[in-house]
Design an enzyme around this catalytic site. Structure first.
Site, short mmCIF file in Angstrom:
data_model
loop_
_atom_site.label_atom_id
_atom_site.label_comp_id
_atom_site.label_asym_id
_atom_site.label_seq_id
_atom_site.Cartn_x
_atom_site.Cartn_y
_atom_site.Cartn_z
N LYS A 224 -15.95 22.12 21.90
CA LYS A 224 -15.53 20.86 22.28
C LYS A 224 -16.21 19.76 21.71
O LYS A 224 -15.32 18.88 21.22
CB LYS A 224 -16.09 20.67 23.90
CG LYS A 224 -15.61 19.45 24.48
CD LYS A 224 -15.95 19.34 26.04
CE LYS A 224 -15.08 20.31 26.86
NZ LYS A 224 -15.46 20.14 28.29
N GLU A 230 -24.05 27.69 17.21
CA GLU A 230 -23.70 29.06 17.03
C GLU A 230 -22.14 29.18 16.25
O GLU A 230 -22.06 29.78 15.17
CB GLU A 230 -23.64 29.91 18.06
CG GLU A 230 -25.23 30.43 18.56
CD GLU A 230 -25.56 29.38 19.83
OE1 GLU A 230 -26.33 29.77 20.57
OE2 GLU A 230 -24.75 28.31 19.71
N GLY A 285 -16.39 25.06 30.35
CA GLY A 285 -16.30 26.15 29.46
C GLY A 285 -15.98 27.62 30.24
O GLY A 285 -14.94 28.17 29.80
N ARG A 286 -16.64 28.03 31.34
CA ARG A 286 -16.21 29.20 31.61
C ARG A 286 -15.05 29.16 32.58
O ARG A 286 -14.37 30.29 33.14
CB ARG A 286 -17.44 29.73 32.67
CG ARG A 286 -17.84 28.54 33.57
CD ARG A 286 -19.34 29.22 34.10
NE ARG A 286 -19.94 28.09 35.08
CZ ARG A 286 -20.41 27.14 34.72
NH1 ARG A 286 -20.72 26.67 33.60
NH2 ARG A 286 -21.22 26.14 35.61
N GLU A 371 -23.58 31.84 35.65
CA GLU A 371 -24.19 30.49 35.23
C GLU A 371 -23.60 29.22 36.31
O GLU A 371 -24.15 28.23 36.31
CB GLU A 371 -23.23 30.33 33.93
CG GLU A 371 -23.76 29.02 33.06
CD GLU A 371 -23.05 29.13 31.55
OE1 GLU A 371 -23.77 29.61 30.65
OE2 GLU A 371 -21.74 28.61 31.54
N HIS A 402 -21.14 57.65 35.29
CA HIS A 402 -22.08 58.68 34.34
C HIS A 402 -23.26 57.93 33.72
O HIS A 402 -23.88 58.36 32.73
CB HIS A 402 -21.16 59.30 33.32
CG HIS A 402 -20.35 60.31 33.84
ND1 HIS A 402 -20.72 61.71 34.13
CD2 HIS A 402 -19.14 60.27 34.40
CE1 HIS A 402 -19.75 62.35 34.62
NE2 HIS A 402 -18.68 61.35 34.77
N LYS A 530 -32.12 26.33 23.84
CA LYS A 530 -31.58 25.89 22.84
C LYS A 530 -32.39 24.92 22.09
O LYS A 530 -32.44 24.60 20.72
CB LYS A 530 -30.20 25.17 22.88
CG LYS A 530 -29.03 26.34 23.44
CD LYS A 530 -27.80 25.81 23.58
CE LYS A 530 -26.72 26.79 23.86
NZ LYS A 530 -25.41 26.12 24.22
#
Length: 578
Positions: A224, A230, A285-286, A371, A402, A530
């Site tokens: 954005k 990153e 964002g999510r 979050e 398993h 961060k």
């Protein structure tokens, strides 16, 4: 009705932290009493006493069927949960969200991801802007771009059509699109490929670049602000790789597009502003895969299937808006989650899709849920006072069986679970899907029913085990049962079904946030690490002096990293000497 704090019942502004909290209300105390009453009963007892339980503790909407009857919850407790929802004005909270009120109080933002997939021609106005019109215009730009890509009209620097996408983003700019693209593999456009890069670990980008042709690759940079560390580190390295492998500065614009709002930074990167796709600060964002962030989805499955995804979510939205709480699928799913979390003491929740295409759904929901509701401070600024979001994890069935199901069945901690499946498959091979569905049905039953030592004795006696051996091993083969789960079923994993399931979870998370009194739409908890990483970055160097301005452990780790890197560099240098 009990005294409810104004921040829970009427607004999302900061209010007096001294006001009564949710745990002090009559509705909450009533639920505590119901939970205490049910301690002496088993879920199987509830079924035995109520022939209509399965039917009445199930609901269907937008092609999604939910059976929550295997939770240890009585009709009286469910009625009390609905009273709690009424007390905190869940219905009003839904209206405030979809009307564009700034319910994200800590950032003073509206929360309108429903507007991104609204096909009912509603007007969404915010600060004088017609959001519905803006959404339609941006989607039209996305569709035109995706259609040009599908037709082979987007050409790379050699004149060949672009046929590969590398999506570079992180968090919601990665998890949502990646999950959907994986889930909708049967709908992939022929000859098109999509790779996702999120980790700042160089190997993530390197693995993708090793598999693509620079002349035929389109890089989608999702940030954005166009400053996310990153994402921009990976984007800059991808750009450098492109220039080192046949690309030129003047052809960057053919191979890179941006999902952003920072036109100046996008232009400086070399991207044509005409290929910058916009989204807004009222899109978290999510919750953003429905926006321009979903461009990589449209590129891989085609614009028509992307619209089908949106329409599936819209169908669930319409149900969520209109259905009364007692018949509202996301509301009921949320209330059952509150029941297990707050009144059954369950601190972890497993998402268990019995569909390999949904392998990334647990990771997507980890972010969406943890979050959103991993908060300990209420909207008033006071401590919440009750447990909020659970730990969310999961794996596709039957792989998880398993791995960690042992703990689900016999561990000392109770874990709730969502089992998710499609009745039909896109990939019929022998009786694979029938066996998958048999496990999907069997596991929730086993978690609820369990197996007593008496039953184990009877089984082993039939197999002629000696009594002393049965006595020794019977405790190990008994299952307490009474472990809560939901079963979620769709007909087939289509774009519509996937959209409806995702929207269902989004709304569930929102309702739980309303009940707990937290802001489900900020994420300040990700910021501190961060900030510290930026301070530490210059110190990660073999030539850096000993670290002194952190705690002793952090200083030690920084110095150890630098010493190891220095020794490794010296070792490599010695190898290179003749």
């Amino acid at each position: 009705m009990s005294k409810i704090p104004i921040n829970l019942a009427k607004s999302f502004a900061f209010e007096d932290p001294e006001m009564t909290g949710i745990a002090d209300t009559a509705e909450w105390r009533d639920l505590v009493r119901h939970a205490e009453t049910l301690k002496a009963r088993r879920t199987t007892d509830l079924f035995a006493a109520d022939p209509q339980r399965a039917a009445d503790f199930s609901v269907e909407a937008a092609g999604v069927f939910l059976d929550f009857s295997k939770n240890k919850i009585s009709r009286e407790a469910l009625a009390a949960l609905l009273a709690l929802a009424n007390a905190v004005d869940v219905a009003g909270g839904i209206k405030r969200m979809v009307s564009g009120e700034r319910i994200n109080a800590t950032e003073n933002r509206a929360v309108l991801h429903v507007a991104l997939r609204d096909f009912a021609n509603r007007a969404y106005d915010l600060d004088g802007e017609n959001l519905a019109q803006a959404v339609r215009a941006e989607r039209a730009r996305m569709v035109a771009f995706a259609d040009a890509y599908a037709k082979g009209d987007l050409l790379g620097f050699t004149g060949e059509p672009l046929d590969t996408v590398v999506n570079i983003g992180i968090g919601g700019s990665d998890l949502g699109p990646r999950m959907v693209v994986d889930a909708l593999k049967p709908y992939w456009l022929e000859g098109k490929r999509t790779f996702f890069v999120s980790n700042v670990d160089g190997r993530d980008l390197g693995d993708a670049l090793d598999r693509v042709d620079p002349a035929r690759t389109l890089f989608v940079i999702a940030s954005k602000t166009f400053t996310t560390q990153e994402t921009m580190t990976n984007a800059s390295s991808a750009r450098a790789w492109f220039l080192a492998n046949g690309g030129a500065e003047e052809t960057v614009a053919r191979h890179f597009v941006a999902l952003s709002t920072n036109e100046r930074a996008v232009t400086a990167f070399g991207i044509d502003p005409a290929n910058m796709f916009r989204f807004w600060d009222w899109v978290g964002g999510r919750f953003s895969l429905w926006s321009a962030i979903g461009l990589s989805i449209a590129l891989q499955v085609g614009s028509a299937n992307f619209e089908r995804l949106l329409r599936g979510a819209h169908a669930m939205d319409e149900h969520f808006r209109s259905a009364p709480p007692a018949e509202n699928l996301p509301v009921l799913l949320a209330l059952v989650g509150v029941w297990t979390r707050n009144f059954q003491g369950v601190g972890a929740h497993a998402v268990l899709p019995y569909d390999q295409r949904l392998a990334r759904l647990p990771a997507f929901l980890q972010q969406a849920d943890m979050e959103s509701n991993g908060k300990s401070v209420s909207l008033s600024g006071a401590p919440v006072g009750v447990s909020t979001g659970p730990i969310v994890f999961g794996e596709p069935g039957t792989n998880g069986q398993h791995a960690f199901y042992q703990l689900l069945h016999q561990g000392t901690d109770i874990v709730s679970a969502d089992f998710i499946a499609a009745a039909s498959t896109h990939n019929p091979i022998g009786d694979h899907h029938e066996k998958l569905l048999a496990n999907f049905v069997a596991q929730p039953e086993a978690l609820m029913v369990g197996k007593t030592e008496k039953q184990v004795w009877a089984e082993l006696e039939k197999q002629d085990f000696p009594a002393n051996e049965i006595e020794r091993i019977a405790p190990h083969r008994a299952f307490h049962g009474d472990r809560p789960s939901n079963s979620i079923l769709v007909d087939r994993l289509t774009p519509e079904a996937l959209g409806a399931v995702i929207a269902m979870y989004e709304h569930k998370i929102f309702v739980q946030g309303l009940i707990w009194g937290v802001n489900s739409f900020d994420q300040w908890g990700v910021a501190l690490g961060k900030e510290l990483a930026k301070r530490i970055l210059p110190k990660i160097s073999p030539s850096a002096p000993p670290s002194t301005d952190h705690d002793a452990s952090t200083n030690q780790i920084i110095d150890r990293i630098n010493a190891l890197r220095s020794a490794g560099t010296e070792s490599e240098n010695q190898k290179d000497r003749p």
